[in-house]
Motif scaffolding. Sequence first.
Motif, PDB file in Angstrom:
ATOM      1  N   LYS A 200      11.185  25.646  -5.247  1.00 21.56           N
ATOM      2  CA  LYS A 200      10.938  26.751  -6.289  1.00 21.56           C
ATOM      3  C   LYS A 200      10.656  27.786  -5.419  1.00 21.56           C
ATOM      4  O   LYS A 200       9.648  27.369  -4.451  1.00 21.56           O
ATOM      5  N   THR A 201      10.751  28.680  -4.482  1.00 20.33           N
ATOM      6  CA  THR A 201      10.387  29.954  -3.753  1.00 20.33           C
ATOM      7  C   THR A 201       9.648  30.904  -4.696  1.00 20.33           C
ATOM      8  O   THR A 201      11.015  31.195  -5.977  1.00 20.33           O
ATOM      9  N   PHE A 202       9.002  31.670  -4.473  1.00 19.90           N
ATOM     10  CA  PHE A 202       8.072  32.614  -5.652  1.00 19.90           C
ATOM     11  C   PHE A 202       7.331  33.938  -4.612  1.00 19.90           C
ATOM     12  O   PHE A 202       6.873  32.842  -3.699  1.00 19.90           O
ATOM     13  N   VAL A 203       7.355  34.770  -4.944  1.00 20.70           N
ATOM     14  CA  VAL A 203       6.655  35.655  -4.559  1.00 20.70           C
ATOM     15  C   VAL A 203       5.434  35.837  -6.029  1.00 20.70           C
ATOM     16  O   VAL A 203       5.967  36.157  -6.588  1.00 20.70           O
ATOM     17  N   ALA A 204       3.691  35.038  -5.097  1.00 19.88           N
ATOM     18  CA  ALA A 204       3.718  35.462  -6.180  1.00 19.88           C
ATOM     19  C   ALA A 204       2.703  37.662  -6.730  1.00 19.88           C
ATOM     20  O   ALA A 204       2.580  37.330  -6.201  1.00 19.88           O
ATOM     21  N   GLU A 205       2.802  36.987  -7.602  1.00 20.60           N
ATOM     22  CA  GLU A 205       2.155  38.380  -8.755  1.00 20.60           C
ATOM     23  C   GLU A 205       1.321  38.417  -8.685  1.00 20.60           C
ATOM     24  O   GLU A 205       0.190  39.605  -9.120  1.00 20.60           O
ATOM     25  N   ALA A 206       0.318  37.404  -8.542  1.00 23.40           N
ATOM     26  CA  ALA A 206      -1.231  37.450  -9.075  1.00 23.40           C
ATOM     27  C   ALA A 206      -1.509  36.181  -8.615  1.00 23.40           C
ATOM     28  O   ALA A 206      -1.140  35.539  -7.752  1.00 23.40           O
ATOM     29  N   LYS A 207      -3.236  36.218  -7.820  1.00 22.26           N
ATOM     30  CA  LYS A 207      -3.587  35.002  -6.717  1.00 22.26           C
ATOM     31  C   LYS A 207      -3.975  33.989  -7.943  1.00 22.26           C
ATOM     32  O   LYS A 207      -3.908  32.454  -7.046  1.00 22.26           O
ATOM     33  N   ASP A 208      -3.555  33.998  -9.256  1.00 20.59           N
ATOM     34  CA  ASP A 208      -4.267  32.738  -9.399  1.00 20.59           C
ATOM     35  C   ASP A 208      -2.211  32.748 -10.800  1.00 20.59           C
ATOM     36  O   ASP A 208      -2.523  34.090 -11.052  1.00 20.59           O
TER      37      ASP A 208
END
Length: 238
Positions: A200-208
Amino acid sequence: EDDGQTVRFPTPEIRTTAVNAETGTHEAAATKEVAIVDTVRYENLVTGQEYTVKGVLMDKATGERLLVDGKEVTAEAKFTPKEKDGSVDVTFTFDAGGLMGSKVVAFESLYVKGVEVAVHADIEDEDQTVEFPEPKIRTTATDAENGTHESLAVGEVTIVDTVKYEGLVVGQKYTVKGTLMDKATGKELLVDGQAVTSEKTFVAEAKDGSVRITFTFDAGGLMGNKVVAFERLYVKGV
């Protein structure tokens, strides 16, 4: 007191803000090619005069100049201001593959006719600093139907692996790739001769945060077995 007879020699001042060119933040992924843009804001320049800003990246941990493949990471920009106050961008492009867990600080000097007239070099200045965080992941695999760590070895089964991550760069695209392993052999689980994988590819919206990976496969021949989900986190193929 006649301004018409007067020539002023102003004292230039500069301050800078360094960010990851891709995300606009003070964090970057430690990948092969990274661009850091240092925006140099200046005051009291002479309009119509050519200036040069020269920058160098520093290793915050050592306080020394950052070396990549034995070479300093430098950049410069020439410009002629139309106003006495303004800004100019200096871009550092380099291989950051070995910098995971490190911080770099951009030092800048302003020159006119080869003479240094202003400096901004503060190793503790957070605005000048870009961090290369060290990501960490851990996962929890469960049966999608009952939410437990047990499944029925009957026909098609779906296992959901929840990947919890820490230390990602906000705004950066990541890919999680998973493989199911046969616990008894320690090798990839093969179903009809094929490995059971998912990604799965995703863009991190938060560091955790977390992301769910789903494995759907025929578990008919797995009665009495155990499978283990292995996960790897990638950024720009690394």
